[in-house]
Scaffold this active site. Sequence first.
Site, PDB file in Angstrom:
ATOM      1  N   GLY A 106       4.248  -1.436  -4.727  1.00  0.00           N
ATOM      2  CA  GLY A 106       3.342  -1.248  -3.581  1.00  0.00           C
ATOM      3  C   GLY A 106       2.696  -2.567  -3.189  1.00  0.00           C
ATOM      4  O   GLY A 106       1.495  -2.634  -2.900  1.00  0.00           O
TER       5      GLY A 106
ATOM      6  N   GLY B 231       0.788  -4.042   0.722  1.00  0.00           N
ATOM      7  CA  GLY B 231      -0.447  -3.543   1.309  1.00  0.00           C
ATOM      8  C   GLY B 231      -1.562  -4.575   1.341  1.00  0.00           C
ATOM      9  O   GLY B 231      -1.346  -5.767   1.089  1.00  0.00           O
ATOM     10  N   GLN B 232      -2.770  -4.093   1.641  1.00  0.00           N
ATOM     11  CA  GLN B 232      -3.925  -4.980   1.801  1.00  0.00           C
ATOM     12  C   GLN B 232      -4.154  -5.827   0.543  1.00  0.00           C
ATOM     13  O   GLN B 232      -4.363  -7.042   0.628  1.00  0.00           O
ATOM     14  CB  GLN B 232      -5.192  -4.155   2.092  1.00  0.00           C
ATOM     15  CG  GLN B 232      -6.398  -5.017   2.395  1.00  0.00           C
ATOM     16  CD  GLN B 232      -7.728  -4.285   2.259  1.00  0.00           C
ATOM     17  OE1 GLN B 232      -7.785  -3.138   1.826  1.00  0.00           O
ATOM     18  NE2 GLN B 232      -8.800  -4.951   2.620  1.00  0.00           N
TER      19      GLN B 232
ATOM     20  N   ASP C 151       8.214  -2.738  -2.677  1.00  0.00           N
ATOM     21  CA  ASP C 151       7.527  -1.763  -1.822  1.00  0.00           C
ATOM     22  C   ASP C 151       8.610  -0.905  -1.166  1.00  0.00           C
ATOM     23  O   ASP C 151       9.801  -1.142  -1.375  1.00  0.00           O
ATOM     24  CB  ASP C 151       6.688  -2.502  -0.764  1.00  0.00           C
ATOM     25  CG  ASP C 151       5.530  -1.663  -0.224  1.00  0.00           C
ATOM     26  OD1 ASP C 151       4.362  -2.007  -0.482  1.00  0.00           O
ATOM     27  OD2 ASP C 151       5.801  -0.649   0.463  1.00  0.00           O
TER      28      ASP C 151
ATOM     29  N   ARG D 283       9.258  -0.798   2.002  1.00  0.00           N
ATOM     30  CA  ARG D 283       9.911  -1.579   3.058  1.00  0.00           C
ATOM     31  C   ARG D 283       9.725  -3.075   2.793  1.00  0.00           C
ATOM     32  O   ARG D 283       8.780  -3.451   2.093  1.00  0.00           O
ATOM     33  CB  ARG D 283       9.284  -1.253   4.416  1.00  0.00           C
ATOM     34  CG  ARG D 283       9.688   0.115   4.971  1.00  0.00           C
ATOM     35  CD  ARG D 283       8.822   0.496   6.137  1.00  0.00           C
ATOM     36  NE  ARG D 283       7.447   0.720   5.695  1.00  0.00           N
ATOM     37  CZ  ARG D 283       7.003   1.868   5.195  1.00  0.00           C
ATOM     38  NH1 ARG D 283       7.803   2.896   5.130  1.00  0.00           N
ATOM     39  NH2 ARG D 283       5.774   2.006   4.781  1.00  0.00           N
TER      40      ARG D 283
ATOM     41  N   ASP E 199      11.068   2.636  -4.224  1.00  0.00           N
ATOM     42  CA  ASP E 199      10.169   3.783  -4.071  1.00  0.00           C
ATOM     43  C   ASP E 199       9.704   4.165  -5.481  1.00  0.00           C
ATOM     44  O   ASP E 199      10.549   4.391  -6.365  1.00  0.00           O
ATOM     45  CB  ASP E 199      10.964   4.929  -3.418  1.00  0.00           C
ATOM     46  CG  ASP E 199      10.113   6.157  -3.158  1.00  0.00           C
ATOM     47  OD1 ASP E 199       9.057   6.317  -3.801  1.00  0.00           O
ATOM     48  OD2 ASP E 199      10.528   6.969  -2.312  1.00  0.00           O
TER      49      ASP E 199
ATOM     50  N   TYR F 142      -6.819  12.162  -2.485  1.00  0.00           N
ATOM     51  CA  TYR F 142      -6.719  10.799  -3.015  1.00  0.00           C
ATOM     52  C   TYR F 142      -7.631  10.646  -4.237  1.00  0.00           C
ATOM     53  O   TYR F 142      -7.213  10.135  -5.293  1.00  0.00           O
ATOM     54  CB  TYR F 142      -7.115   9.829  -1.901  1.00  0.00           C
ATOM     55  CG  TYR F 142      -7.251   8.383  -2.299  1.00  0.00           C
ATOM     56  CD1 TYR F 142      -6.150   7.618  -2.656  1.00  0.00           C
ATOM     57  CD2 TYR F 142      -8.503   7.753  -2.278  1.00  0.00           C
ATOM     58  CE1 TYR F 142      -6.286   6.275  -2.994  1.00  0.00           C
ATOM     59  CE2 TYR F 142      -8.651   6.417  -2.609  1.00  0.00           C
ATOM     60  CZ  TYR F 142      -7.539   5.684  -2.971  1.00  0.00           C
ATOM     61  OH  TYR F 142      -7.683   4.354  -3.302  1.00  0.00           O
TER      62      TYR F 142
ATOM     63  N   LYS G  74      -6.717   9.948  -8.189  1.00  0.00           N
ATOM     64  CA  LYS G  74      -7.186   8.762  -8.926  1.00  0.00           C
ATOM     65  C   LYS G  74      -7.915   9.158 -10.223  1.00  0.00           C
ATOM     66  O   LYS G  74      -7.716   8.519 -11.256  1.00  0.00           O
ATOM     67  CB  LYS G  74      -8.090   7.910  -8.033  1.00  0.00           C
ATOM     68  CG  LYS G  74      -7.345   7.165  -6.920  1.00  0.00           C
ATOM     69  CD  LYS G  74      -6.413   6.085  -7.472  1.00  0.00           C
ATOM     70  CE  LYS G  74      -5.715   5.317  -6.370  1.00  0.00           C
ATOM     71  NZ  LYS G  74      -4.759   4.320  -6.865  1.00  0.00           N
TER      72      LYS G  74
HETATM   73  P1  NAD Z   1      -2.249  -0.153   1.033  1.00  0.00           P
HETATM   74  O1  NAD Z   1      -2.149   1.200   1.615  1.00  0.00           O
HETATM   75  O2  NAD Z   1      -2.605  -1.288   1.942  1.00  0.00           O
HETATM   76  O3  NAD Z   1      -0.900  -0.525   0.284  1.00  0.00           O
HETATM   77  C1  NAD Z   1      -0.214   0.405  -0.504  1.00  0.00           C
HETATM   78  C2  NAD Z   1       1.247   0.040  -0.479  1.00  0.00           C
HETATM   79  O4  NAD Z   1       1.944   1.047  -1.216  1.00  0.00           O
HETATM   80  C3  NAD Z   1       1.858   0.018   0.929  1.00  0.00           C
HETATM   81  O5  NAD Z   1       2.464  -1.228   1.187  1.00  0.00           O
HETATM   82  C4  NAD Z   1       2.878   1.145   0.912  1.00  0.00           C
HETATM   83  O6  NAD Z   1       4.054   0.873   1.662  1.00  0.00           O
HETATM   84  C5  NAD Z   1       3.173   1.254  -0.567  1.00  0.00           C
HETATM   85  N1  NAD Z   1       3.709   2.559  -0.927  1.00  0.00           N
HETATM   86  C6  NAD Z   1       3.322   3.783  -0.520  1.00  0.00           C
HETATM   87  N2  NAD Z   1       4.096   4.716  -1.047  1.00  0.00           N
HETATM   88  C7  NAD Z   1       4.991   4.087  -1.827  1.00  0.00           C
HETATM   89  C8  NAD Z   1       6.073   4.514  -2.639  1.00  0.00           C
HETATM   90  N3  NAD Z   1       6.409   5.811  -2.727  1.00  0.00           N
HETATM   91  N4  NAD Z   1       6.772   3.581  -3.315  1.00  0.00           N
HETATM   92  C9  NAD Z   1       6.479   2.269  -3.211  1.00  0.00           C
HETATM   93  N5  NAD Z   1       5.486   1.800  -2.437  1.00  0.00           N
HETATM   94  C10 NAD Z   1       4.756   2.709  -1.764  1.00  0.00           C
HETATM   95  O7  NAD Z   1      -3.258  -0.093  -0.167  1.00  0.00           O
HETATM   96  P2  NAD Z   1      -4.142  -1.268  -0.796  1.00  0.00           P
HETATM   97  O8  NAD Z   1      -5.413  -1.274  -0.038  1.00  0.00           O
HETATM   98  O9  NAD Z   1      -3.360  -2.496  -0.909  1.00  0.00           O
HETATM   99  O10 NAD Z   1      -4.445  -0.640  -2.211  1.00  0.00           O
HETATM  100  C11 NAD Z   1      -3.674  -0.949  -3.359  1.00  0.00           C
HETATM  101  C12 NAD Z   1      -4.133  -0.041  -4.475  1.00  0.00           C
HETATM  102  O11 NAD Z   1      -5.540  -0.242  -4.691  1.00  0.00           O
HETATM  103  C13 NAD Z   1      -3.943   1.446  -4.198  1.00  0.00           C
HETATM  104  O12 NAD Z   1      -3.565   2.090  -5.379  1.00  0.00           O
HETATM  105  C14 NAD Z   1      -5.311   1.909  -3.774  1.00  0.00           C
HETATM  106  O13 NAD Z   1      -5.528   3.244  -4.084  1.00  0.00           O
HETATM  107  C15 NAD Z   1      -6.217   1.004  -4.586  1.00  0.00           C
HETATM  108  N6  NAD Z   1      -7.538   0.825  -3.967  1.00  0.00           N
HETATM  109  C16 NAD Z   1      -7.655   0.153  -2.786  1.00  0.00           C
HETATM  110  C17 NAD Z   1      -8.913   0.004  -2.222  1.00  0.00           C
HETATM  111  C18 NAD Z   1      -9.113  -0.738  -0.935  1.00  0.00           C
HETATM  112  O14 NAD Z   1     -10.242  -0.767  -0.419  1.00  0.00           O
HETATM  113  N7  NAD Z   1      -8.083  -1.358  -0.359  1.00  0.00           N
HETATM  114  C19 NAD Z   1     -10.041   0.536  -2.864  1.00  0.00           C
HETATM  115  C20 NAD Z   1      -9.862   1.255  -4.045  1.00  0.00           C
HETATM  116  C21 NAD Z   1      -8.597   1.366  -4.611  1.00  0.00           C
HETATM  117  N1  SER Z   2     -10.844   1.782   0.360  1.00  0.00           N
HETATM  118  C1  SER Z   2     -10.272   2.971  -0.171  1.00  0.00           C
HETATM  119  C2  SER Z   2     -10.255   4.049   0.836  1.00  0.00           C
HETATM  120  O1  SER Z   2     -11.116   4.004   1.702  1.00  0.00           O
HETATM  121  C3  SER Z   2     -11.062   3.440  -1.370  1.00  0.00           C
HETATM  122  O2  SER Z   2     -10.200   3.660  -2.397  1.00  0.00           O
HETATM  123  O3  SER Z   2      -9.462   4.934   0.760  1.00  0.00           O
END
Ligand code: NAD
Ligand code: SER
Length: 306
Positions: A3, A6-7, A29, A31, A44, A134, A138
């Site tokens: 994954g 993502g962000q 990821d 894609r 995946d 979600y 978690k």
């Molecule tokens: P994001 O949604 O930006 O990125 C997640 C990535 O996972 C995406 O690129 C998506 O394509 C990929 N993905 C989804 N389904 C998939 C699958 N079946 N197989 C492979 N890849 C897959 O999320 P993020 O913000 O980068 O967060 C990363 C992690 O941190 C996540 O587990 C999220 O729950 C956790 N998190 C993020 C935040 C936040 O504020 N960004 C806060 C708390 C926890």
């Molecule tokens: N930033 C995330 C969300 O809003 C928290 O895990 O889903």
Amino acid sequence: MLGSNGQIGTVLAEALRNKYGSDQVITSDLRPPKHQTGRFLELDVLDKEKLSRTIDELGVSQIYHLAAILSASGEKNPELTWKVNMQGLLNVLDLGVEKKIERIFFPSSIAIYGPTTPKQNTPQFGSFMPSTVYGISKITGEMWCEYYHKRYGLDVRSLRYPGVIGWQSLPEGGTTDYAVEIYHGALKNKHYACFLKADTRLPMIYMDDVIRATIELMEADGNRLSLRSGYNLSGMSFTPAEIAAEIKKHIPDFHIDYQPDFRQQIAESWTESIDDSAARKDWDWKPEFNLAAMTSDMLEKLGPQY
Ligand code: NAD
Ligand code: SER
């Protein structure tokens, strides 16, 4: 890293490559990434067989499992969210044991807190009854991490990330996304329409602190870690009105208005500030960025884009 597009993954992968060497980090990821900066493969997390083959073929020793569907997107498709977030993690934990993976990172979230959780200085343990799929995935994921550590000795480590704010990448599908979008709106149009109410206080953290916390936890002496569920992690706490006021110090004619949508209810089910004393005690965690420092840095780094 799973994954990785993502962000957070985009930024964490670069930090790990800078630290350990580009060829030591393989990203994956669903894609391909927009900009490929190192070894990447399409994967995946639900495809356990391919994951298993990949671990063998590439000699994977550590896994950062970031793949998930976040809070707001999750409510639009609860079934898929449960599958990706839960089965994806179980695949990683199972293969972690089978392949003797040295260390696994699993990000949890402030979404594990719920309406019955104390809102101020939220403790490490307490009444956690999340109201989003979600959040349920978690908190259950945390329990599985603890279980796999106790039962199989798997070295799994986890942080409860607050809402993450950074200039390097855009968030998608989360409830805290407004706190990144607002900087782009301020620089582009001097305006932002916020999907949360003015006084909705949430725990947040700057990307620099998130990356440092993740690497520090992964490098910490395992004997000092008292938790294998998620560590509470604190950066800062603010409301949309407070972040807007901070931006106005730099862009005086910035204005914000409020158009709350379904994400308001999700935000209200979470807490406002976090007690992260366990992280401070076990691996010396200390955040560096507050709202003022983050705002200066965000505007400076994003400015040239606009
Ligand atoms: P994001 O949604 O930006 O990125 C997640 C990535 O996972 C995406 O690129 C998506 O394509 C990929 N993905 C989804 N389904 C998939 C699958 N079946 N197989 C492979 N890849 C897959 O999320 P993020 O913000 O980068 O967060 C990363 C992690 O941190 C996540 O587990 C999220 O729950 C956790 N998190 C993020 C935040 C936040 O504020 N960004 C806060 C708390 C926890
Ligand atoms: N930033 C995330 C969300 O809003 C928290 O895990 O889903």
